[in-house]
Design a protein around this motif. Sequence first.
Motif: not given
Length: 277
Positions: A57-72, A74-85
């Motif tokens: 959980h925490h590693q994934l959350r950190r990774e997503m916060e990092i990737q969302t904040s990076l704009r470059h 040569n870095i793949l953009r993470l535009y957002g996320w959602f979840h279902d059950t």
Amino acid sequence: AEEENSKRNWSLQDFEIGKPLGRGKFGSVYVAREVKSKFVVALKVIFKEQIDKYRIHHQLRREMEIQTSLRHPNILRLYGWFHDTDRVFLILEYAHKGEVYKEMRKKGHFTEKEAATYILSLTKALAYCHEKHVIHRDIKPENLLLDHEGRLKIGDFGWSVQSKSKRHTMCGTLDYLAPEMVENKAHDYAVDNWTLGILCYEFLFGAPPFEAESQADTFKRIMKVDLSFPSNPSVSLDAKSLISRLLVKDSSRRLSLQKIMEHPWIIKNADFSGTCL
Ligand SMILES: COCCOc1ccc2cc1OCC(=O)N(C)CCCNCc1c[nH]c3ncnc(c13)N2
């Protein structure tokens, strides 16, 4: 437009799912198209039971916060996320030409121009990450992607950390790990410089420099920095000099990212537009 998109709470109904792009350790990636805008993305699906099982959980959350904040570029953009059950969905930039390592296997190895262009792109992306106090630590060919113009994108932040201090946690496959990581010693940004040396060697020769039958032998070769250059394919002295200035055991003596960008081999061979078409 972008800010309201990133705030929007997306759901699966907003997307038409296309072909699968591959399976990772924690989930699969598909091409998908946002229905209203027809915008094509990559959708990574991760099952919540896997997140629970591997307690990431925490590693994934950190990774997503990092990737969302990076704009470059040569870095793949993470535009957002959602979840279902039972699944978490990551909405990612789509890299049309897929994984660099598949391209490398197909060709056996890259030309000096391709290799220099990819190393320059990676160096720029890492310089950007380091000024934002992010160490990647897990750059390997399968995490590197190519967009429709052949521009390199760092795909996933498996073990990136926001760090100002030295880090201790073990991670990644051995081939790309710097000695201080393999020895599980404190390490810092310079691990990424070492990995650039590994990747430069692999791009040019088709295999990483310390490859061995067993992990134990790879470990020994890394610790000894047992580096040798095959005579085939023939590779320029400039390329070998860059690799030798990166695969240095003393992390403080590795060539800096700035010096890599100014190295004669990069200046002579890299396509500064990043596409090398
Ligand atoms: C927690 O996750 C963080 C984000 O991780 C990823 C983001 C995007 C990815 C892959 C990611 O993780 C690795 C992974 O799932 N595989 C190795 C399987 C699929 C390989 N990609 C194939 C691929 C082809 N064109 C693409 N355009 C965009 N993204 C792609 C791909 N893959």
